[in-house]
Design an enzyme around this catalytic site. Sequence first.
Site, PDB file in Angstrom:
ATOM      1  N   VAL A 324      -2.699  -0.724  -2.974  1.00 55.92           N
ATOM      2  CA  VAL A 324      -2.100  -0.920  -4.303  1.00 55.92           C
ATOM      3  C   VAL A 324      -2.357  -2.345  -4.785  1.00 55.92           C
ATOM      4  CG1 VAL A 324       0.070  -1.035  -5.574  1.00 55.92           C
ATOM      5  CG2 VAL A 324      -0.333   0.846  -4.013  1.00 55.92           C
ATOM      6  N   TYR A 326      -4.749  -4.413  -3.818  1.00 53.98           N
ATOM      7  CA  TYR A 326      -6.173  -4.627  -4.057  1.00 53.98           C
ATOM      8  C   TYR A 326      -6.614  -3.947  -5.343  1.00 53.98           C
ATOM      9  CZ  TYR A 326     -11.196  -4.802  -3.264  1.00 53.98           C
ATOM     10  OH  TYR A 326     -12.541  -5.042  -3.400  1.00 53.98           O
ATOM     11  N   TRP A 327      -6.134  -2.725  -5.569  1.00 55.03           N
ATOM     12  CA  TRP A 327      -6.533  -1.994  -6.779  1.00 55.03           C
ATOM     13  C   TRP A 327      -6.042  -2.698  -8.042  1.00 55.03           C
ATOM     14  CZ3 TRP A 327      -3.454   0.937 -10.347  1.00 55.03           C
ATOM     15  CH2 TRP A 327      -4.213   1.634 -11.296  1.00 55.03           C
ATOM     16  N   HIS A 328      -4.878  -3.298  -7.992  1.00 54.60           N
ATOM     17  CA  HIS A 328      -4.349  -3.998  -9.165  1.00 54.60           C
ATOM     18  C   HIS A 328      -5.085  -5.309  -9.473  1.00 54.60           C
ATOM     19  CE1 HIS A 328      -0.819  -1.284  -9.164  1.00 54.60           C
ATOM     20  NE2 HIS A 328      -0.714  -1.656 -10.421  1.00 54.60           N
ATOM     21  N   GLY A 329      -5.927  -5.742  -8.569  1.00 55.16           N
ATOM     22  CA  GLY A 329      -6.687  -6.961  -8.842  1.00 55.16           C
ATOM     23  C   GLY A 329      -6.943  -7.830  -7.631  1.00 55.16           C
TER      24      GLY A 329
END
Length: 364
Positions: A324, A326-329
């Site tokens: 989560v 990593y996916w958000h930035g």
Amino acid sequence: MPQDPMDFEWSYWIEWGRERILWLLVGHLLVSQVSRLLVEKYKPWCLMVYGMAACWLLLGIKGFAVILLHAAVSFAVAQFQLSLLTWLCSLILLSTLRIPTVEETKRKWYDTENEYYLLLFTVSVRCLFCTSFSLEYCWHGPTQKSSHSFPWMLAYVFYYPTFHNGPLMNFDEFSKQMRRQEAFSVKSNLSILIVGIIRIFFWWCLAELMIHLMYIHALYSSALPLESASYWALGGLALAQVLFFYVKYLVLYGVPALLLQMDGLKPPTLPRCVSLMHSFTKMWRSFDVGLHRFLVRYIYVPMGGSQSSLLGMLFSTALTFAFVSYWHGGQSYLWYWGTLNWFGVIVENGIKRILSISLIQDLI
């Protein structure tokens, strides 16, 4: 009265909505209703073609090619039917969004930063959709080729109501519901549309009032008022910010959820009010329901989840929050945020296990 300009997400999507996205969603609605009325059997393909055309119009031929390339690569890797390889492919594709030279190249495709960010947000959400399809393909295998073909992947990836910002809907749910042919009633659909528009308009008005009168984000952007505020005032500001976040996503997810209903699909439940939440676990389960289902189905359960040992549960939960973040930035503050959420969930589950011991229950 001027509005608080510091909430980038709200200002960004409202601006895009007014310019083009809202009109493209209206176009999707018209195509969907006509296809349901006249050619129900071909509805997925009508919506796929419309979604691809809308993508081409907004993101240009190069943006369209990037998303098509992501889908093609994901589908090709899924042919090996290895979940680990699929995840590796998904993480590599996601990591390309953070390579400086690739970022600069994509920026040159557009005249404004807003157009580039639209591509960035869209591709990051499409990565989750590609991952969902590819993992379902790995699990179901060649026995269900017709329902896991490349055209079905494109119908899923280019489904326009969820295209730019979600909400997330796993492929197995999307496929089953899109195949289901139901009796079409113009009258009932019209009533759903009218009630839905009224509700979304109310939420939008409430969000606009909050952003024009409360200036929550402007206060947070300056250290001076925060340093001089009391703890009660800081608590009030924190509550006001999460309440605005909740109302904002009632609008941002409410619009596509309404269109999903009009298409005969069941959308993920809209976020529950944060004032009713008293635990990290419930917050994750009921705020972004689509993302929670994705994380549970594709990360938490395959890694063992609650059925594994204590260390296994700690690891699967940590891996979920790591993805989560990593996916958000992947910025440092997101890792801190993910770690604190992971710690909160672990503490809650630990206390629940302790309280379930018969001796402790007798003492209570």
